[in-house]
Every structure is written in C-alpha cells, then in structure tokens.
Design an enzyme around this catalytic site. Structure first.
Site, PDB file in Angstrom:
ATOM      1  N   GLY A 105      -8.247   6.652   5.373  1.00 25.12           N
ATOM      2  CA  GLY A 105      -7.967   6.412   3.958  1.00 25.12           C
ATOM      3  C   GLY A 105      -8.215   4.968   3.591  1.00 25.12           C
ATOM      4  O   GLY A 105      -8.484   4.119   4.448  1.00 25.12           O
TER       5      GLY A 105
ATOM      6  N   GLY B 223      -6.881   1.880   0.562  1.00 26.89           N
ATOM      7  CA  GLY B 223      -6.029   1.495  -0.547  1.00 26.89           C
ATOM      8  C   GLY B 223      -6.342   0.102  -1.032  1.00 26.89           C
ATOM      9  O   GLY B 223      -7.335  -0.515  -0.620  1.00 26.89           O
TER      10      GLY B 223
ATOM     11  N   GLY C 256      -6.051  -2.456   2.015  1.00 27.13           N
ATOM     12  CA  GLY C 256      -6.808  -2.334   3.249  1.00 27.13           C
ATOM     13  C   GLY C 256      -7.292  -0.920   3.495  1.00 27.13           C
ATOM     14  O   GLY C 256      -7.047   0.003   2.718  1.00 27.13           O
TER      15      GLY C 256
ATOM     16  N   VAL D   3      -7.627   2.239   6.484  1.00 29.15           N
ATOM     17  CA  VAL D   3      -6.952   2.755   7.671  1.00 29.15           C
ATOM     18  C   VAL D   3      -7.930   3.584   8.489  1.00 29.15           C
ATOM     19  O   VAL D   3      -8.625   4.455   7.950  1.00 29.15           O
ATOM     20  CB  VAL D   3      -5.723   3.607   7.283  1.00 29.15           C
TER      21      VAL D   3
ATOM     22  N   LYS E 183      -4.641  -0.254  10.343  1.00 35.42           N
ATOM     23  CA  LYS E 183      -4.854  -0.665   8.953  1.00 35.42           C
ATOM     24  C   LYS E 183      -5.458  -2.067   8.934  1.00 35.42           C
ATOM     25  O   LYS E 183      -4.808  -3.038   9.311  1.00 35.42           O
ATOM     26  CB  LYS E 183      -3.526  -0.654   8.197  1.00 35.42           C
TER      27      LYS E 183
ATOM     28  N   ASP F 258       8.300   0.696  -3.099  1.00 38.92           N
ATOM     29  CA  ASP F 258       7.102   1.538  -3.238  1.00 38.92           C
ATOM     30  C   ASP F 258       7.327   2.905  -2.601  1.00 38.92           C
ATOM     31  O   ASP F 258       6.482   3.417  -1.869  1.00 38.92           O
ATOM     32  CB  ASP F 258       5.885   0.850  -2.610  1.00 38.92           C
TER      33      ASP F 258
END
Length: 615
Positions: free
Chosen positions: A308, A310, A313, A315, A329, A426
């Site tokens: 993934g 974001g 960063g 992953v 990550k 978060d």
C-alpha cells in the site's frame, strides 16, 4: 520569496527570454497545432514585420486558429495546405460552399491565379433562381445545394453560358441571378470545396529544390527581389552573441541559486540526521532492531511486493525468515522534519499490548527512514467493511463485536496503561490491522501525541487526523478543548461504520449535499424503534448491531464532556446490550455556538483544563 517560488520565477524569465529572441522570420509559425507552416513568401500579420513576406502574401489566424487568406478587395478564404515547391495554395470557403463567394471573387489585384491543369479550361457560368426545389422530370445534378434557401422555397441552378440551353432548366418559374466569367469548372463540382491557386512571383522553386530558404531583400530597384540563403544561418552569430549576453547573467543567477539550495538542503539534512541520531542514542535501551537500508532491500527482495501507499510512505512486504513475515514502511523523505519517524519509533517502542501493533525494527541510514512492523495476512479492518464484495468478506457479528472490543481495549491502554498518556489522533478502520486470528491491532502512530497521565488535554496549533474521524474540537475550540476524548470520537465513528458497512463521511458535492448525515440516520432508526436490518440483512445478532450503534452514538457526542472514557466504553461493550440507554441526540445542536452555549449535565467528567503539550 521561498526558494521554490524564486526558482520558478527564474525559469519563467528564462523561458520568456528564449521565446522572444528567435528569428522573427522563422519557418515554423502556424495557426494552431495543425495549420500549414507559414514562411516566405507568406507572413503572419501582426506577428511578423513586413520584410518577412512578399507584398500581397498576407495571412492571419482566426479565433478558431484557422489560417486565413484575405484576397484584396475580394473574399476571405481558409487555407488548407501550402505547397512551396510547386508554389500552390489550397483554400476553401469557411462554409465549404465555394459558389457563395464566386460573385465577389476577384484575383486581379492579388498575386494569385487559378490553377488550371492540362486539358482543363476556364469557363463562364450563369446562375438561376427557380421558385420550387424541383421541376417535374428534371435532373437536379446542376442544382447548387449549398445555395438553396428552404425558407423561401427556391433552388439555385447553374448553366454554362457557352453551350447549355436555358430550356434545360425546370419548367417552373426561374430567373437569372448573375453570370461569372473565367472560373475553373471544378468549383461547381467539387465535393471537398477546395480551390487551387498558384503564384509565379516570387520564384522560390530553385531555393526549395536546393533546401535553402527564400528571403526578400531590399534593393535600389523598384521591383522587390529575393535571394536563397542556407536555412537557420541568417544572423546566427549576432543571435548567438545576443542570446549569450542575455543568458549569461541568468545562468549565473541559476548557478548561484543552485549552490545555495545545495548548501541549504545539506545543512537541513545534517540537522535532521543529528536530531534522529540524538533520539536513537536515547533509545538504545528499547527492543526494536536497527536495520541498514541494504538489510531492508534484502528483506523485501528489492521492494518487489507493495502492500500500500499513503501520504507518509510506501509499505512493502518482507521476510525475516521462512516463518516470520514483516511489513516495511519506507517514509517519504520530503514529508515533515522527522516527527513521523520519531513518533512511530519513540511511542511504539514502549508499547506492549495485544491490541497494538509491535514495532519489529527501524532504519535510519543516511537520509533514508523506514519502520518494520509485524505483517498481518488479513490486512486492515477497512478491507472487510468497505470492500465492494463486503458480503463475501462479512466476518459475522460476534467477530465484529470482538474486534470492536479489542480496539477499545487497545485505546484504553494507550490512555491509561502507559507511563505517559498517548493520544493517537488517527483511529480509523485503515489503521486497525487484523492478524490470522482476526485479533485487532492499532497501528500508525505518526500523528500521536504524549501528555502526562495526570493531565487530560493537550494544546494544539493545527488540526490532525483523517476527515470524517476528526473530533469537532480539533477543528474549533468552540466545541471544547482537545483531549483524549478526540480518540473516543474517532472510535465512535469506527463503530458506526462497522454497523453500516460504509464510510460515515458524506461526499460534500453539489449532487450530495441533500443527503442525510450517516450517523444521524442510524440515530433516527434507533430512536424510532426501527430494526437495523437495512445494514445487517439476515445475518447475525440484531442485539450486537444495536449495542455497537448505541455505543458509537455515545462516543460521537459533539461536546467532549458528553463522551464516555474508553474505560467506560469497554464496560459497555462487555456488558449486556439490553441495559444500554439511548444517548441524547448529538445532532440536535449542529452549530458550534449553540453547542458551546449548552451546559452539560453529564456525570462523565468535569470541565477540562488545557495543559502544555510535551515534546
């Protein structure tokens, strides 16, 4: 002015200098991207001086970027193509109807003539207006369709003046409109509507055959003269000297600016590395392993499998051994000043809880930063509640209840179980990872904050979190002070999304502004004693869904003091759902001023005082 804006400004000046310096009589001017090339003997009016073209060879660009040839005291025609070797130009009427301009077409004042090929000739024509569109038994091949006027119900016919009989017209009333002389016959029988014109002077064929440019020169004679010159050499030395004189100072400024940027970035990077190293020196007593960047490349097999990506960063999946898999990550070097890295390593390294992700290791190798976590084969909770095929991924209400309870216990541990209170800021389904047994693990502490356990709130200068999960007080202090209750609000949103199987955020576009706010919809269903089968269909325990919804609604009360602590949330989730009481309507006072003015009568806490944030 920032460094980036100054750099863009210099590039703009450089681009402008380069744009205004080329030869004014360049060969590559066009109207639009697909128009014909405009060069000598033609010139583009208002963009090139007179000496760039031969007298009478003037072109212009229309508003639609069509190339326009305007014949003196005559008509305007669009240019389709220019053949400089054969000295021929192809033009057409804007309406693709050449007969419209025939009465006004006059080539005598211009340098052009009709192109007449072998066995072709110029002929005379007469045009007739017949009151009806067709005559009985008449062949309409001589009718000019683009001249017809359906409003007045007439049709225009054309006859050659020299041999066609007027009796070939329809028997209906017709009258002669006008005659034209010496025009090519194909003008009236041309489906493409193209008119071919040529010129004899200036004679540039020889220059074109030799691959040279044709140019107009001033002379003492009354007749203009032309000469052939090699392409791209006229004024080359002068242009080179002029360009050098202009670009020299500009390039010097760019070089000085680049050196300044290198020095500034190097200084910032050294300060960044020093901050990281100082932190890591204090961190040696903790368990996580420090890896080199080369180790991460080996662990991830050269970063081949991406899990993934974001804002902070990317992953990748890695393998420490055949049995141990990890998620690596790689942090973006352009994001922040190391706060994300220090938060993750500093906070997660001191956390040991079954419902919090374990930090396996980290990397601080030069300017490269990375974090190594446990790998979870079931990925995140988001996959199971927001997937397009969520029915096939449905976990069952008992398991969803266990996941909700596990997340609540993890947040309670962060708030009460550590030496210092940890505010996550978060909490959302994407940051709840599930192991092979679907035990939830809270992850991603990049936005987390620390404060003393005996203090309740934290001062913040900017909001943080993900839209849809951020507590109101994080946006505006009119709702109250920022405290651990912000995590309670985010957890409430997470519970409502588990119940509804959809995001609680609403797309605030013009098409969707009339939609009902999703949590308010759930509240209305419960208040009206309606079942939640709209969400859970025929699967599972209705009591669990109702319990999760009520707890979620308690957690998203607008005023922080009206929300329960995570300890009380855990107790409610562990207890019987039938004993839960519906909370007050959190949507009764949507405005911040009304909510701020309302006096809370809750027993869940006293007024919270703002405390300083700890580094």
């Amino acid at each position: 002015m920032t460094k980036s804006s100054f750099f863009l400004f210099v590039l703009f000046i450089l681009h402008h200098v380069l744009q205004v310096q080329p030869d004014e009589c360049a060969d590559s001017l066009r109207c639009g991207d697909h128009g014909p090339a405009i060069r000598f003997p033609f010139r583009l009016k208002d963009r090139q001086p007179d000496y760039c073209g031969f007298p009478g060879f003037y072109l212009s660009c229309s508003d639609t970027n069509d190339t326009v040839l305007e014949l003196p005291i005559s008509v305007k025609l669009f240019v389709k193509e220019i053949d400089y070797k054969s000295q021929e130009i192809q033009v057409y009427h804007p309406d693709r109807c050449l007969p419209k301009c025939i009465p006004r077409l006059n080539l005598s004042p211009s340098p052009f003539q009709f192109t007449v090929h072998q066995y072709e000739q110029l002929v005379d024509y007469a045009f007739f207006n017949c009151s009806h569109t067709k005559g009985e038994g008449h062949n309409d091949r001589d009718a000019i369709s683009c001249l017809n006027d359906p409003t007045y119900s007439y049709q225009v016919y054309v006859l050659r003046d020299d041999y066609e009989d007027i009796f070939s017209l329809p028997t209906l009333p017709c009258r002669k409109m006008y005659s034209v002389r010496s025009i090519p016959y194909y003008i009236l029988d041309n489906p493409d509507g193209i008119l071919y014109l040529n010129w004899s002077r200036p004679a540039c064929r020889k220059c074109e055959r030799e691959g040279k440019s044709c140019r107009y020169i001033n002379s003492s004679s009354t007749e203009p003269e032309i000469q052939c010159i090699p392409k791209h050499t006229k004024g080359a030395s002068t242009k080179l000297a002029t360009t050098g004189a202009i670009l020299g100072p500009t390039l010097f400024l760019l070089l000085a600016f680049a050196l300044y940027c290198v020095y500034s970035n190097d200084k910032a990077e050294k300060e960044y590395r020093k901050r990281i190293e100082n932190f890591l020196d204090d961190y040696r007593s903790y368990k996580p392993t420090r890896y080199l960047y080369a180790d991460l490349k080996r662990i991830t097999n050269q970063f081949t499998e991406k899990l993934g990506e974001g804002a902070y960063g990317t992953v990748f999946k890695g393998k420490l051994s055949n049995e141990i898999h990890v998620a690596v990550k790689i942090l973006n070097s352009s994001m922040g000043n190391g706060e994300e890295f220090i938060n993750e390593v500093g906070i997660m390294g001191r956390i040991h809880h079954v419902n919090v992700v374990r930090l396996v290791g980290f990397c601080a190798d030069g300017f490269r930063r990375a974090l190594v976590y446990e790998f979870f084969s079931n990925y995140s909770l988001e996959k199971f509640i927001f997937s397009e095929n969520s029915k096939s991924h449905f976990l069952g209400w008992d398991r969803l209840h266990d996941i909700s309870l596990g997340v609540a216990k993890g947040i309670e541990y962060l708030h009460q179980g550590c030496d210092q209170r940890i505010l996550h800021f978060d909490i959302k389904p994407h940051n709840v990872l599930l192991d092979q047994n679907f035990i939830p693990k809270i992850s991603d502490f990049g936005l987390a904050k620390l404060c003393s356990k005996d203090q309740s709130t934290v001062s913040m200068t900017t909001g943080r979190g993900t839209m849809g999960y951020i507590a109101p007080e994080v946006f505006s202090r009119n709702f109250g002070t920022v405290s651990y209750k912000a995590d309670v609000y985010s957890f409430g949103m997470l519970l409502l999304e588990i119940v509804g199987g959809r995001r609680s955020t609403v797309d605030l576009t013009s098409e969707n502004t009339s939609q009902v706010y999703f949590p308010e919809w759930i509240y209305n269903l419960l208040e009206q004693k309606e079942e939640l089968r709209v969400f859970i269909e025929d699967d599972g325990n209705m009591k669990i869904a109702k319990k999760l919804a009520i707890v979620g609604l308690r957690c998203i009360q607008w005023h922080p003091m009206d929300r329960p602590s995570m300890k009380l949330v855990v107790q409610m989730l562990e207890g019987e759902g039938d004993k839960l009481i519906m909370p007050p309507n959190p949507f009764a006072s949507p405005g911040p001023m009304r909510i701020h003015a309302r006096k809370s009568m809750t027993h869940l806490g006293q007024e919270l005082e703002v405390i300083p944030e700890l580094d």
